[in-house]
Design an enzyme around this catalytic site. Structure first.
Site, PDB file in Angstrom:
ATOM      1  CD  GLU A  66      -0.365   5.236  -3.953  1.00 45.30           C
ATOM      2  OE1 GLU A  66       0.182   5.529  -2.873  1.00 45.30           O
ATOM      3  OE2 GLU A  66      -1.108   4.255  -4.103  1.00 45.30           O
ATOM      4  CG  ASP A  75      -1.914   1.046   1.336  1.00 46.80           C
ATOM      5  OD1 ASP A  75      -2.311   1.567   0.276  1.00 46.80           O
ATOM      6  OD2 ASP A  75      -2.333   1.380   2.462  1.00 46.80           O
ATOM      7  CG  ASP A  96      -8.326   4.409   0.415  1.00 50.74           C
ATOM      8  OD1 ASP A  96      -8.167   3.165   0.426  1.00 50.74           O
ATOM      9  OD2 ASP A  96      -7.609   5.193   1.049  1.00 50.74           O
TER      10      ASP A  96
HETATM   11  O1  MIG Z   1      -3.619   6.073   4.432  1.00 53.40           O
HETATM   12  O2  MIG Z   1      -3.554   0.839   5.761  1.00 53.40           O
HETATM   13  O3  MIG Z   1      -5.967   2.133   0.486  1.00 53.40           O
HETATM   14  O4  MIG Z   1      -6.896  -0.052   1.912  1.00 53.40           O
HETATM   15  O5  MIG Z   1      -6.830   0.129   4.711  1.00 53.40           O
HETATM   16  C1  MIG Z   1      -4.487   4.988   4.397  1.00 53.40           C
HETATM   17  C2  MIG Z   1      -4.693   1.624   5.935  1.00 53.40           C
HETATM   18  C3  MIG Z   1      -3.656   3.742   4.315  1.00 53.40           C
HETATM   19  C4  MIG Z   1      -4.952   3.000   2.445  1.00 53.40           C
HETATM   20  C5  MIG Z   1      -5.430   1.789   1.737  1.00 53.40           C
HETATM   21  C6  MIG Z   1      -6.444   1.097   2.583  1.00 53.40           C
HETATM   22  C7  MIG Z   1      -5.854   0.723   3.902  1.00 53.40           C
HETATM   23  C8  MIG Z   1      -5.316   1.974   4.592  1.00 53.40           C
HETATM   24  N1  MIG Z   1      -4.349   2.636   3.708  1.00 53.40           N
END
Ligand code: MIG
Length: 827
Positions: free
Chosen positions: A431, A428, A517
């Site tokens: 980017e 995650d 999200d």
């Molecule tokens: O800033 O890890 O898209 O699926 O639950 C949010 C917490 C960070 C974004 C992800 C989401 C995840 C969440 N993450």
């Protein structure tokens, strides 16, 4: 942290939309044309031109239907290297004609039926591309020649556009099905609660497929800088693409003689790679939440699935499992005995996936940080210091995934978790996304272009060092690659499951992708179809959206419809944000629980068919989830259809996407007839019909002539091996279907450890041809769907049998067969 408070604020969300427009503004540039071109002595497999501006042009054909066009603005080609490309093929020998009077240079593959690339040399170099039948399908706009900006390094090209030309692909865009007359930016962005139309979001795949009068071609602009596609938004007579730096380096795929989208995608995925077969368990239902913490919650959720007999395979651990968000650690308080937890989950038939973010907490007492610093594994500022920014753990350093040493190091860090029993990994925030305000522990989540590394941050670039402006878009993909390659090395006999939020062209080689999200709204549910099918035709087969919408809490109806709509999408996972109401299939009361169970059961019944579709993807680059136009390019009514999709080649899914609806209009693509999965009713193609869809009904149709492998409900994929298969054959049209089987994990399938069955329906006779070992799931039944009446008799391999049953409500004839049956005849 009260994230959802921010997400709920309408003002914050409007600001988000406004800012995302600012992000997509295209590069300001002082353009210069290439000027007149001059042919240099052509090589056997390459044509090069010098131009009056000093820029150079290089043309090659990778095969008779794929051209590569490369322009170096400063006259010097960079190293021939691409993160997108799996293996760069050797260009084919060319035959080149120089027409002095017309001032053109024409190249084609020598000695075979070939596309043609025609370069006009004056007044400024421009390129036209013809297919092998001689049709001009791609032409530089003579009014807008190729340009570059010698100061900023920006590059751009414009193509003539027919008024009705449509465009699909572009990776992950929160946009309608066709992207004609859209402006799109490629710049991976962490955009929570993105609204429809927000652009860019997490993934950048600068590839598209055109569709005009039933014919396609594809363009892949292989440039990792911030790039943009103006597909007729500014002027419908042309489309334009360009980037803030780098070369104008793009591939044109003709789609073969047929000029088909399937051929385009096959060529594109031959170049950028295909998704390899996931482990079978990863096709099961997956349950996630931000976060199931402490471990007792994880146990409780897993136990409840089994108690309630709702099938599931995977449970996710979001950032809550870590010690202060330090990656590759467990919270001593909340997850004191990870091995025990994972072993108990395994006993219950669950696998666990843990999230792993790129940010490594700056902390001298933390081994991962110390180790990374010592190896020089982290990205650096322009001044040469370790680059630090704030994410969940506080101040972090960030591995430079564009370094092979760093990828290998990071990949090796998964060893401990694998040994402890974690089955898959979720990357995650890659980017990369960072918090905007370093001093706040409550991260502002608005969409802001500064919410990433400073553009001057240095990257190794696999030996061609550059700044973040150049490597930003591949950061997430290279993280997923580090994960994938680490897992391959640590567990050579297991297929990895990697899930990533960010990516670039070619990401499919390493990872599944989810759409980040999304919101718990009907709009977002509806948007999953154009988003996921366009990702699919961008070469990424293993795609899904958070079921129910990540941000905020869906109504019972919305969740139930969403789970139903997603049941046959490739990656099938419920996930929800912190501060939202519980979201398990049973969270909405008994009536909904029953229907939700049925949705997940449908998934499990269809797994043999879905698995076959994934195998076809690896072999031929066929997408698993398809937009209707992909298979029906000669039916214009499919072109903009975004409320239905095909799961594999043979199943049409038409979910309910609006609140309160219990019936909907379904369009049946022309050229095939369709059999209602539930009622056996037949619908001719080329028409729209109203179909009943009470809350417990997913409108589902099978292509007449197709054969689809199904199985009885199991509680997880672990139970599949000994469960018999039913082949569902849709009567009414002659046709074929296939079944692919293997061990469900590991790589023996690449050495032929597979069983392939072909089902051929001719009239009322089904022929079965099978190749390969018989130790996989056995075929025990054939069900003929769409039968009007019971047959008077049935013969199996020439012998009459009484072992059949006709069900008048489903219009199905069920026949008991054996795993070696060759022929079944209805009379
Ligand atoms: O800033 O890890 O898209 O699926 O639950 C949010 C917490 C960070 C974004 C992800 C989401 C995840 C969440 N993450």
């Amino acid at each position: 942290m009260k994230l959802s408070r921010l997400w709920r604020k309408p003002s914050a969300r409007l600001a988000a939309a406004a800012l995302s427009i600012a992000v997509s503004q295209h590069v300001q540039a002082a353009w210069q044309t290439l000027g007149a071109g001059q042919l240099e002595t052509p090589h056997n497999d390459l044509v090069e031109l010098s131009t009056a501006s000093g820029a150079r042009v290089r043309l090659t054909l990778l095969d008779a239907g794929t051209a590569r066009i490369r322009i170096a603005p400063n006259g010097v080609f960079g190293r021939d290297f691409s993160y997108a490309i799996a293996t760069q093929p050797k260009p084919v020998p060319l035959s080149v004609e120089h027409d002095d009077r017309a001032n053109t240079v024409t190249l084609r593959a020598s000695g075979k039926e070939s596309m043609r690339v025609v370069v006009t040399l004056k007044p400024s170099v421009r390129v036209d591309v013809y297919d092998s039948a001689g049709e001009l399908f791609l032409a530089d706009d003579p009014a807008r020649e190729m340009v570059f900006d010698p100061v900023s390094g920006a590059v751009q090209v414009s193509k003539q556009r027919a008024a009705t030309e449509l465009y699909y692909g572009f990776g992950e865009k929160a946009m309608p099905m066709s992207r004609d007359q859209r402006f799109m930016t490629m710049w991976n962005s962490d955009t929570p609660a993105y609204l429809p139309g927000a652009d860019p979001i997490y993934q950048s795949i600068p590839f598209f497929i055109s569709l005009l009068h039933g014919k396609s071609y594809g363009v892949f602009f292989d440039n990792t800088y911030r790039s943009y596609f103006d597909m007729g938004a500014t002027d419908p007579a042309r489309y334009t693409f360009g980037a803030a730096g780098g070369e104008l380096d793009y591939y044109v795929f003709t789609g073969g003689r047929e000029r088909s989208a399937a051929n385009v995608l096959r060529s594109y995925t031959a170049l950028t790679g295909r998704g390899s077969l996931p482990p079978l368990w990863a096709l099961g239902y997956q349950q996630s939440r931000y976060s199931y913490t402490p471990d007792s919650q994880v146990r409780e959720v897993a136990k409840t699935f089994r108690e309630k007999k709702i099938p599931a395979d995977v449970i996710y651990l979001d950032i809550g499992y870590m010690e202060g968000y330090r990656i590759f650690t467990w919270s001593k308080k909340d997850f004191p005995e990870p091995e025990k937890l994972l072993a108990d989950l395994k006993n219950e038939g669950f696998r666990a996936v843990t999230i792993v973010d790129p940010g490594v907490k700056v902390d001298d007492d933390y081994a991962v940080y110390r180790d990374g610093r010592q190896r020089g594994a982290f990205t650096r500022t322009a001044k040469g210091d370790e680059m630090h920014a704030t994410v969940w753990p506080g101040l972090c350093a960030f591995p430079d995934f564009t370094s092979p040493d760093t990828r290998a190091w990071f990949g090796s860090l998964y060893e401990k978790f694998l040994d402890q029993g974690v089955a898959g990994f979720w990357n995650d925030m890659n980017e990369p996304g960072v918090f905007l305000n370093a001093d706040s522990d409550e991260p502002p989540m608005q969409h802001d272009p500064k919410k990433t590394f400073p553009l001057s941050t240095r990257h190794f670039g696999d030996g061609d060092p550059g700044d973040h402006a150049r490597y930003h878009n591949v950061y997430g993909m290279q993280m997923a690659r580090a994960t994938y390659e680490g897992l391959r090395k640590l567990r050579p006999d297991s297929r990895p499951l990697v899930l990533t939020r960010a990516g670039y062209a070619g990401i499919q080689r390493f990872s599944a992708v989810w759409t980040g999200d999304n919101d718990a709204t009907w709009d977002h549910l509806a948007m999953t179809i154009p988003m996921l099918t366009n990702l699919s035709v961008s070469g990424v087969p293993f795609v899904g959206a958070d079921v129910g919408g990540f941000v905020e809490t869906p109504s019972a109806e919305l969740y139930t419809r969403w789970l139903q709509a997603a049941a046959l999408t490739p990656f099938f996972r419920t996930h929800s944000a912190i501060d939202t109401e519980p979201r398990e299939p049973w969270s909405f009361g008994a009536d909904y629980e029953k229907i939700n169970r049925e949705s997940i059961e449908l998934r499990y019944r269809m797994l043999p068919y879905l698995y076959t579709a994934f195998a076809a993807e690896e072999m031929d680059g066929e997408p698993v989830m398809r937009p209707l136009w992909f298979d029906y390019p000669h039916d214009v009514k499919t072109y903009l259809r975004e409320d239905e999709f095909l799961a594999g080649r043979d199943i049409l899914v038409a979910p309910i996407l609006h609140s309160g609806e219990t019936k909907r209009r379904v369009y049946f693509p022309n050229g095939d007839a369709w059999i209602d999965w539930w009622s056996g009713k037949r619908y001719a193609g080329g028409q729209e019909k109203e179909i009943e869809a009470p809350l417990n009904r997913l409108p589902l149709f099978v292509r007449a002539g197709a054969s689809v492998a199904t199985q009885p409900v199991v509680q997880s994929t672990n139970e599949m091996a000994n469960v018999p298969l039913t082949i569902t054959v849709a009567l009414g049209t002659d046709g074929t279907g296939t079944l692919y089987q293997d061990a469900g994990d590991g790589y023996a399938y690449r050495n032929g450890e597979t069983r392939r069955s072909t089902f051929t329906l001719k009239g009322k006779t089904l022929h079965i041809e099978t190749n390969g070992p018989s130790r996989f799931q056995k075929i025990a039944f054939v069900e003929f769907a769409g039968a009007d009446a019971a047959p008077s008799s049935v013969t199996i391999d020439g012998k009459t049998t009484n072992d059949f049953h006709f069900d008048a409500t489903t219009r199905r004839i069920r026949v008991a067969v054996s795993n070696n049956t060759k022929e079944i005849e209805l009379h």
